[in-house]
Design an enzyme around this catalytic site. Structure first.
Site, mmCIF file in Angstrom:
data_model
loop_
_atom_site.group_PDB
_atom_site.id
_atom_site.type_symbol
_atom_site.label_atom_id
_atom_site.label_comp_id
_atom_site.label_asym_id
_atom_site.label_seq_id
_atom_site.Cartn_x
_atom_site.Cartn_y
_atom_site.Cartn_z
ATOM 1 N N ARG A 98 0.833 -1.201 0.000
ATOM 2 C CA ARG A 98 0.000 0.000 0.000
ATOM 3 C C ARG A 98 0.871 1.256 0.000
ATOM 4 O O ARG A 98 0.970 1.960 -0.994
ATOM 5 C CB ARG A 98 -0.941 -0.003 1.232
ATOM 6 C CG ARG A 98 -2.065 1.034 1.152
ATOM 7 C CD ARG A 98 -1.685 2.441 1.596
ATOM 8 N NE ARG A 98 -1.177 2.477 2.973
ATOM 9 C CZ ARG A 98 -0.666 3.566 3.530
ATOM 10 N NH1 ARG A 98 -0.604 4.701 2.841
ATOM 11 N NH2 ARG A 98 -0.205 3.539 4.770
ATOM 12 N N ASP A 99 1.565 1.490 1.092
ATOM 13 C CA ASP A 99 2.320 2.726 1.251
ATOM 14 C C ASP A 99 3.474 2.804 0.257
ATOM 15 O O ASP A 99 3.804 3.889 -0.250
ATOM 16 C CB ASP A 99 2.851 2.804 2.693
ATOM 17 C CG ASP A 99 3.338 4.192 3.061
ATOM 18 O OD1 ASP A 99 3.075 5.145 2.318
ATOM 19 O OD2 ASP A 99 3.990 4.327 4.123
ATOM 20 N N CYS B 156 12.215 5.566 -3.160
ATOM 21 C CA CYS B 156 13.379 5.698 -4.035
ATOM 22 C C CYS B 156 13.856 7.139 -4.033
ATOM 23 O O CYS B 156 13.116 8.052 -4.395
ATOM 24 C CB CYS B 156 13.086 5.266 -5.450
ATOM 25 S SG CYS B 156 14.560 5.459 -6.481
ATOM 26 N N HIS C 254 10.336 7.090 8.449
ATOM 27 C CA HIS C 254 10.905 7.172 7.103
ATOM 28 C C HIS C 254 12.402 7.442 7.237
ATOM 29 O O HIS C 254 12.843 8.072 8.197
ATOM 30 C CB HIS C 254 10.225 8.282 6.290
ATOM 31 C CG HIS C 254 8.866 7.866 5.788
ATOM 32 N ND1 HIS C 254 8.195 8.524 4.804
ATOM 33 C CD2 HIS C 254 8.061 6.835 6.148
ATOM 34 C CE1 HIS C 254 7.029 7.931 4.577
ATOM 35 N NE2 HIS C 254 6.927 6.914 5.375
ATOM 36 N N ASN D 60 10.478 5.543 2.736
ATOM 37 C CA ASN D 60 10.028 4.540 3.692
ATOM 38 C C ASN D 60 11.187 3.742 4.276
ATOM 39 O O ASN D 60 12.079 3.317 3.548
ATOM 40 C CB ASN D 60 9.102 3.534 2.986
ATOM 41 C CG ASN D 60 7.692 4.058 2.870
ATOM 42 O OD1 ASN D 60 7.124 4.496 3.850
ATOM 43 N ND2 ASN D 60 7.140 4.019 1.660
ATOM 44 N N HIS E 59 6.109 4.499 12.737
ATOM 45 C CA HIS E 59 6.184 4.451 11.270
ATOM 46 C C HIS E 59 7.225 5.490 10.834
ATOM 47 O O HIS E 59 6.905 6.664 10.650
ATOM 48 C CB HIS E 59 4.786 4.772 10.717
ATOM 49 C CG HIS E 59 4.648 4.697 9.240
ATOM 50 N ND1 HIS E 59 3.876 3.750 8.611
ATOM 51 C CD2 HIS E 59 5.160 5.458 8.247
ATOM 52 C CE1 HIS E 59 3.914 3.924 7.305
ATOM 53 N NE2 HIS E 59 4.688 4.960 7.054
#
Lengths: 302, 302
Positions: free
Chosen positions: B15-16, B240, B209, B249, B207
């Site tokens: 999903r993310d 990326c 990054h 992420n 969560h």
């Protein structure tokens, strides 16, 4: 967390970073780059290596670089020295600090410097003595502290043994290297706790590679144990993940970002750091792998 | 350090990760990929999002994907749901867990979901109620917890306020997101300490990054505060650094490497994780940005 108020970042890009780059960087560009680094607020720059140019052609201009850079009084300009011949050259150009190196792994030491660990002490003894006699400070590097590409795990006793010998030979600071970037924070805590039982924290620096993304986590646990000296390479130079022999140097700009955001004083200006990174990136003609540089490019393109 | 014995890694790549990828991945490839992820030992996979395909064309096949994957009994298959319409679709395909989302930043919330924070509660209230009535578990995401691209700093009070509201609406777990990857470990400690004063640690997931390289350092400080749930995206998919709108992420393979090396149980097989990463990398036709994948390519080429 118990974080220190200030940290010394030791820039190793001009030596550890460039030595892995196949494309020769022009001597004038190296000089210009080091001069830019001198303006960033860094207090320590390892500028070159006085090794046989046969082994590292990139640093064949060590004498010219050391002679030509503009030195600032409050910056220590260091160089790697493998033997007495290298030391003579380093002393002739009046380098501030001499760095000697060896491995905690017998096999890696043999592959890297073609000598056993005990033979290496014999080579380093007069280097350290003569450097100290000449009024220079001396730093020791130990590589493969957290793992060896040939032997795998390295015992803490092996690390302590080499550390003992190097300190007894006269080094004033020891840099512990995660050469292949395998260290994890728990392991760093275990190794450092034993190291700090034996040596004062002021004499220990950590040299992490970010090969598997753990470098800043390893820095964090080291900070928490009172370590205030870290080696890094601007832009992650020498660590381009797409290059052969990727070493994955921790990037000075990523390290500085984290330290700065946590309110830890470094004296470094991040913007000037980035300008210096852009300079060498253009000379290399390929993107630097640090997160800061990748994010910068990404933001510019979006 | 006081590390937990085990951690639940919540895979959000399908999903993310995918939602940021412009190139449409074929529905069959998504299904195959999720089936591969189900064999890695992961216990939680966020497989898609039931948003309007106008906003995320990549996930327009949400129903087909959710219907076609092979579900394993011990895995929670979750999906993002923005509103009642999305919930109906999610319930029709019998999704295990519903995730709702909003931002701690008023501006980011408006830009992202075109509503004020207080308007968002009104939308989410029936979604959460109906999901719970249908016997589904409900997770809440808060984005921009550590900084907002529009507002800059976000106060801890703003985060606590949204957290309070979401828990009072019935969510059972809260995932705190560093949407733009600016968090530093000291800040994570400060925010988490206040969050954990108010909510049980079992209900909080982080969560992160890795936009600026700090994700694993932020994981480390979270682990040390007792957090045992982390979101990540295999291979760093969706992050990326060379792509526009890079989100950075945290890569599941990098997260798992560090956890595994520290002896923290995850149930995940790193080798199978890498195989699944290679699969989606080939479908994407471009290198995944995780350190693990970069190092893998580098070692293969050298």
């Amino acid at each position: 967390m118990n974080l220190p108020n200030s940290v010394t970042v030791k820039e190793v890009g001009p030596r550890d970073g460039l030595q892995n780059e196949k494309q020769f960087i022009q001597t004038e560009d190296k000089i210009d780059w080091i001069n830019m680094l001198s303006e960033t607020g860094l207090s320590y720059i390892e500028i070159t290596s006085f090794v046989n140019p046969k082994w590292i052609p990139q640093l064949a201009d060590a004498v010219q670089v050391a002679k030509s850079i503009k030195r600032k009084k409050d910056i220590t300009y260091a160089a790697l020295v493998p033997n007495e011949r290298g030391l003579q050259a380093a002393l002739e150009v009046n380098i501030d600090e001499v760095a000697v190196f060896m491995s905690a792994s017998e096999t890696h030491n043999r592959k890297n410097i073609n000598k056993s660990i005990s033979e290496t002490y014999i080579v380093l003894k007069p280097v350290i003595e003569q450097a100290l006699s000449a009024g220079k400070s001396v730093r020791g590097y130990i590589s493969t502290v957290f793992g060896c590409p040939y032997e795998g795990e390295i015992s803490i006793d092996a690390v302590l043994s080499v550390s003992d010998q190097l300190f007894s030979l006269g080094i004033q600071e020891l840099s512990l290297g995660d050469t292949i970037g395998v260290a994890n924070p728990k392991q760093v805590e275990e190794v450092l706790t034993k190291v700090l039982d034996r040596f004062p924290r002021e004499k220990i620096a950590m040299h992490f590679h970010n090969t598997r993304g753990t470098a800043l986590a390893n820095v964090l646990v080291s900070l928490n144990l009172g370590i205030t000296k870290f080696d890094s390479s601007l832009g992650g130079l020498g660590g381009c993940p797409y290059a052969k022999g990727a070493s994955g140097n921790l990037a000075t700009d990523d390290l500085h970002y984290m330290l700065d955001q946590m309110g830890i004083h470094t004296g470094i200006d991040q913007e000037k750091l980035i300008q210096a990174a852009i300079f060498i990136e253009e000379k290399l003609g390929k993107p630097l792998p640090s997160h800061t540089m990748q994010t910068k490019r990404s933001l510019c393109n979006s």
